[in-house]
Design a protein around this motif. Structure first.
Motif, PDB file in Angstrom:
ATOM      1  N   ASN A 282      -7.028   0.701  -6.303  1.00  0.00           N
ATOM      2  CA  ASN A 282      -7.095   1.943  -5.787  1.00  0.00           C
ATOM      3  C   ASN A 282      -8.615   2.250  -6.003  1.00  0.00           C
ATOM      4  O   ASN A 282      -9.530   1.741  -6.703  1.00  0.00           O
TER       5      ASN A 282
ATOM      6  N   ARG B 187       5.391   3.801   1.696  1.00  0.00           N
ATOM      7  CA  ARG B 187       4.587   2.185   1.672  1.00  0.00           C
ATOM      8  C   ARG B 187       4.903   1.190   2.936  1.00  0.00           C
ATOM      9  O   ARG B 187       5.612   1.670   3.868  1.00  0.00           O
TER      10      ARG B 187
ATOM     11  N   HIS C 139       1.003  -1.399  -0.037  1.00  0.00           N
ATOM     12  CA  HIS C 139      -0.446   0.036  -0.128  1.00  0.00           C
ATOM     13  C   HIS C 139       0.888   0.973  -0.285  1.00  0.00           C
ATOM     14  O   HIS C 139       1.797   1.330   0.924  1.00  0.00           O
TER      15      HIS C 139
ATOM     16  N   HIS D  37      -3.336   7.173   1.907  1.00  0.00           N
ATOM     17  CA  HIS D  37      -3.308   5.825   0.677  1.00  0.00           C
ATOM     18  C   HIS D  37      -4.195   6.666  -0.398  1.00  0.00           C
ATOM     19  O   HIS D  37      -4.786   6.821  -1.368  1.00  0.00           O
TER      20      HIS D  37
ATOM     21  N   PHE E 218       1.605   5.759  -0.155  1.00  0.00           N
ATOM     22  CA  PHE E 218       1.541   6.599  -0.284  1.00  0.00           C
ATOM     23  C   PHE E 218       2.195   8.018  -0.240  1.00  0.00           C
ATOM     24  O   PHE E 218       2.822   7.709  -0.620  1.00  0.00           O
TER      25      PHE E 218
ATOM     26  N   LYS F 105      -3.426   0.022   5.312  1.00  0.00           N
ATOM     27  CA  LYS F 105      -3.699   1.318   4.972  1.00  0.00           C
ATOM     28  C   LYS F 105      -3.402   3.231   6.105  1.00  0.00           C
ATOM     29  O   LYS F 105      -4.211   3.568   5.242  1.00  0.00           O
ATOM     30  N   THR F 106      -3.361   2.682   6.613  1.00  0.00           N
ATOM     31  CA  THR F 106      -2.934   3.826   7.720  1.00  0.00           C
ATOM     32  C   THR F 106      -1.161   4.318   7.951  1.00  0.00           C
ATOM     33  O   THR F 106      -0.499   3.087   8.481  1.00  0.00           O
TER      34      THR F 106
ATOM     35  N   GLN G 150      -2.674   0.315  -4.399  1.00  0.00           N
ATOM     36  CA  GLN G 150      -2.097  -0.931  -3.548  1.00  0.00           C
ATOM     37  C   GLN G 150      -2.072  -1.905  -4.987  1.00  0.00           C
ATOM     38  O   GLN G 150      -2.256  -1.680  -6.007  1.00  0.00           O
TER      39      GLN G 150
END
Length: 250
Positions: free
Chosen positions: A180, A92, A68, A150, A70, A128-129, A153
Motif C-alpha cells: 500500500n 475487495r 485490492h 483503497h 477497501f 482500485k475504485t 493490495q
C-alpha cells in the motif's frame, strides 16, 4: 516462485476445468486455514495428489492473483475483524491475471461462523475504485459504510484443488506480497492453505495437516497485511496467531 519440484508434483494431479470447480463453488461453507513454510509444500502435494483434482486452464496449473481491499478511513472493517464482530465483511476487487478476469467481491462472515461470498464482474482498469456502490450497499444492507477507499493490495500465486467427491476445495497460496502507500512486504517463504468444505465432509488435506502436526490458525491476508504495514494499529487479538506464524516461517 514455485520450485521445479513443486511444479513437477502438480503434474501428478488429475486436472479439472473451471466449470467443474464452479459446480462445487461452496460459496456457503466452513473454512480452515493453515500456514507452513514453502519447503514443506512439495511433500504435502505429493501426499494428497491422489485425492484431489487440480484446476487447469490453458495448460496452467498455478495462477497469479491481484487483490485490492477497501475500508473506511478509520479501518472499521479491519477492526470489526479484530474484535471478532459477527456479520462482518470484507470488500475487495480481485483480478485473475492469467485470464484477464476481474470481479468486485464481498465476503460476509456470519454469526454462525459461515462464510458467504457474492461478486460481480468489473473491468480490470477499475481494480482500485469501487464502481458499484449499489452492489456493496445491497450486500452489506444496514452495515453499509459509504466512502470506502483503497487500503491494501495483496498479490500471490494460487494452486486450487477439488476433492474427488466434490465436497471440498483447497487453495494453496504462495509468493505473497502486501503493498500500500506505506510500503511493500514480501513473504515468499510462507504458504497459506485454506480448506473450504461442506459440514462433515471428509478431508484428506486436513488429515495430512494433522499427520504433519500442523494446526489450523486464524489468519486473514487483509488483516495480516494491514498489521505488518501499520504496526501502530491495535492488533492484540491477532498476536497469538501471528506469534505462531513468525515461529513457523522464521
Amino acid at each position: 516462485m514455485l520450485s521445479n519440484s513443486n511444479l513437477n508434483i502438480l503434474s501428478k494431479f488429475e486436472s479439472a476445468t473451471l466449470v467443474e470447480f464452479e459446480v462445487a463453488a461452496l460459496t456457503d461453507r466452513l473454512d480452515w486455514k493453515y500456514v507452513f513454510r514453502i519447503e514443506e509444500l512439495a511433500d504435502v502435494l505429493e501426499n494428497v495428489a491422489n485425492d484431489y483434482y487440480i484446476l487447469e486452464i490453458n495448460k496452467l496449473r498455478h495462477f497469479r492473483y491481484d487483490n485490492h481491499y477497501f475500508d473506511s478511513e478509520d479501518l472499521k472493517l479491519f477492526y470489526d475483524h479484530h474484535t471478532g464482530r459477527t456479520n462482518r465483511f470484507k470488500v475487495r476487487t480481485r483480478s485473475y491475471l492469467d485470464s484477464d478476469l476481474s470481479f468486485l467481491e464481498l465476503k460476509k462472515k456470519t454469526n454462525k461462523l459461515r462464510t458467504i461470498k457474492s461478486r460481480i464482474r468489473i473491468d480490470s482498469k477499475d481494480l482500485k475504485t469501487i464502481i458499484t456502490d449499489d452492489f456493496v450497499k445491497e450486500s452489506m444492507e444496514e452495515k453499509f459504510i459509504p466512502g470506502l477507499t483503497h487500503s491494501l493490495q495483496v498479490k500471490y500465486t494460487r494452486i486450487s484443488l477439488l476433492s474427488k467427491d466434490l465436497k471440498e476445495r483447497v487453495t494453496i497460496d504462495t509468493d505473497l506480497e502486501f503493498i500500500n502507500h506505506v510500503g511493500d512486504i514480501i513473504c515468499h517463504n510462507m504458504v497459506i492453505a485454506e480448506v473450504k468444505r461442506k459440514r462433515k465432509a471428509y478431508s484428506p488435506f486436513i488429515i495430512e495437516m494433522k499427520r504433519k502436526f500442523m494446526h489450523p490458525l486464524s489468519i486473514s491476508k487483509y488483516c495480516y497485511g494491514i498489521t505488518r504495514l501499520h504496526p501502530e494499529v491495535k492488533a492484540n487479538r491477532f498476536k497469538p496467531s501471528y506469534s505462531r506464524i513468525n515461529k513457523i516461517i522464521a
